[in-house]
Design a protein around this motif. Structure first.
Motif, PDB file in Angstrom:
ATOM      1  N   LEU A 102       5.082   7.033  14.303  1.00 22.77           N
ATOM      2  CA  LEU A 102       3.794   6.949  13.819  1.00 22.77           C
ATOM      3  C   LEU A 102       2.862   8.237  14.135  1.00 22.77           C
ATOM      4  CD1 LEU A 102       1.707   4.813  13.379  1.00 22.77           C
ATOM      5  CD2 LEU A 102       1.169   4.249  15.860  1.00 22.77           C
ATOM      6  N   GLU A 103       3.188   8.928  15.073  1.00 22.31           N
ATOM      7  CA  GLU A 103       2.415  10.324  15.281  1.00 22.31           C
ATOM      8  C   GLU A 103       2.811  11.236  14.050  1.00 22.31           C
ATOM      9  OE1 GLU A 103       0.103  10.572  17.084  1.00 22.31           O
ATOM     10  OE2 GLU A 103       0.365   8.754  18.255  1.00 22.31           O
ATOM     11  N   ARG A 104       4.118  11.419  13.774  1.00 29.29           N
ATOM     12  CA  ARG A 104       4.386  12.274  12.797  1.00 29.29           C
ATOM     13  C   ARG A 104       3.842  11.856  11.511  1.00 29.29           C
ATOM     14  NH1 ARG A 104       6.777  12.880   8.389  1.00 29.29           N
ATOM     15  NH2 ARG A 104       7.114  10.650   8.401  1.00 29.29           N
ATOM     16  N   ALA A 105       3.876  10.663  11.072  1.00 29.64           N
ATOM     17  CA  ALA A 105       3.374   9.937   9.846  1.00 29.64           C
ATOM     18  C   ALA A 105       1.990  10.301   9.798  1.00 29.64           C
ATOM     19  CB  ALA A 105       3.889   8.599   9.843  1.00 29.64           C
ATOM     20  N   ALA A 106       1.196   9.992  10.948  1.00 32.61           N
ATOM     21  CA  ALA A 106      -0.337  10.097  10.723  1.00 32.61           C
ATOM     22  C   ALA A 106      -0.497  11.505  10.718  1.00 32.61           C
ATOM     23  CB  ALA A 106      -0.928   9.639  12.367  1.00 32.61           C
ATOM     24  N   ALA A 107       0.081  12.412  11.363  1.00 35.03           N
ATOM     25  CA  ALA A 107      -0.145  13.792  11.154  1.00 35.03           C
ATOM     26  C   ALA A 107      -0.017  14.457   9.661  1.00 35.03           C
ATOM     27  CB  ALA A 107       0.664  14.843  11.963  1.00 35.03           C
ATOM     28  N   GLN A 108       1.110  13.727   8.965  1.00 39.46           N
ATOM     29  CA  GLN A 108       1.445  13.961   7.591  1.00 39.46           C
ATOM     30  C   GLN A 108       0.316  13.478   6.906  1.00 39.46           C
ATOM     31  OE1 GLN A 108       5.237  12.612   6.181  1.00 39.46           O
ATOM     32  NE2 GLN A 108       4.901  14.099   4.583  1.00 39.46           N
ATOM     33  N   LEU A 109      -0.124  12.178   7.072  1.00 41.42           N
ATOM     34  CA  LEU A 109      -1.343  11.827   6.397  1.00 41.42           C
ATOM     35  C   LEU A 109      -2.488  12.728   6.453  1.00 41.42           C
ATOM     36  CD1 LEU A 109      -2.498   9.430   4.456  1.00 41.42           C
ATOM     37  CD2 LEU A 109      -2.950   8.180   6.640  1.00 41.42           C
ATOM     38  N   ALA A 110      -2.909  13.073   7.494  1.00 43.43           N
ATOM     39  CA  ALA A 110      -4.111  13.995   7.728  1.00 43.43           C
ATOM     40  C   ALA A 110      -3.858  15.282   6.897  1.00 43.43           C
ATOM     41  CB  ALA A 110      -4.090  14.311   9.182  1.00 43.43           C
ATOM     42  N   ALA A 111      -2.298  15.818   6.819  1.00 44.75           N
ATOM     43  CA  ALA A 111      -2.194  16.977   6.192  1.00 44.75           C
ATOM     44  C   ALA A 111      -2.473  16.761   4.844  1.00 44.75           C
ATOM     45  CB  ALA A 111      -0.791  17.179   6.498  1.00 44.75           C
TER      46      ALA A 111
END
Ligand code: ADP
Ligand code: 5GP
Length: 227
Positions: A188-197
């Motif tokens: 979840l954390e990785r995917a959320a960071a990628q979405l923000a990126a």
């Protein structure tokens, strides 16, 4: 000396780094893919990012609030609004009507805010068809088994509604080809960071930063041919 600058370019540089018109982000996935979770994660973290609350004829789930999760309406009210041209796009998804309010999205974009549409693959295709400048992201689960586990674990659907959503999921995932980005929702954390990126990277696209670049360029003296 006349700088030839418009009133836009008289704004502070930091203001210009924000594009004048917001960006429309279209986020889709199969049901249970994690759109809602990822979007809720990044909304408080990314400034100037808004969310378009959709209209639906679906019944609210426990805890869902009208005007926050959806605008819950009757079929009659939905058809009325559709007839008035209220929707940027609309679709029947898993047996219910869903639609995106055009006026809400327009107002947000005109105010320079980026807007997230959390919509299904049919809605994403409709938005593409409008020719509006938009960026689309398809959220893909690691596997069907993981999707089934997450959707079941959410415990928001009846057995029948769950089976319908899972049955529709393969056709939805096949649509990944139509999107600008494909984002794996594993951690979840990785995917959320990628979405923000993705949001930040799209904001920094050269064509969206013309005003800023021109303004900065205007502060530089001309190159001397003799040095
Ligand atoms: P959607 O909005 O696409 O239908 P949700 O955001 O409701 O999907 O996610 C479905 C379920 O999966 C929720 O219970 C959510 O907490 C869970 N979930 C979402 N992403 C992850 C993840 N990366 N890891 C574990 N569970 C997740
Ligand atoms: P849910 O009932 O689980 O909230 O949503 C079911 C599906 O409808 C999801 O894929 C969701 O993204 C989609 N959806 C929600 N709002 C809209 C909308 O305004 N338009 C379209 N086309 N789909 C929507």
């Amino acid at each position: 000396m006349s700088s030839g600058l418009t009133s836009e370019t008289k704004k502070p540089i930091s203001e210009l780094a924000r594009q004048e018109r917001g960006i429309l982000f279209v986020i889709s996935s199969p049901s249970g893919g994690g759109k809602g979770t990822l979007i809720r994660r990044i909304l408080p973290l990314v400034p100037r990012l808004g969310y378009s609350v959709s209209w639906t004829t679906r019944q609210p789930r426990p805890g869902e609030q009208d005007g926050i999760h959806y605008r819950f309406v009757t079929l009659e009210a939905f058809e009325d609004a559709r007839g008035r041209g209220e929707f940027l796009e609309w679709a029947v998804v898993h047996g219910n009507f869903y639609g995106t309010s055009f006026s809400t999205v327009k107002a947000e974009l005109a105010a320079g805010r980026d807007v997230i549409l959390e919509i299904d693959v049919q809605g994403a295709a409709s938005v593409r068809g409008t020719g509006l400048d938009s960026v689309s992201v398809f959220i893909i689960p690691p596997s069907f088994e993981v999707l089934r586990g997450r959707l079941g674990g959410r415990s928001t659907e009846s057995a029948e509604a769950l089976a319908l959503r899972l049955n529709n999921s393969r056709a939805e995932v096949e649509q990944y080809r139509e999107f600008d980005y494909v984002l794996l929702n594993d951690d979840l954390e990785r995917a959320a960071a990628q979405l923000a990126a993705i949001v930040y990277a799209e904001r920094a696209r050269r064509e969206r930063q013309e005003l800023l670049a021109q303004r900065v360029l205007a502060t530089f003296p001309p190159t001397s041919p003799t040095l």
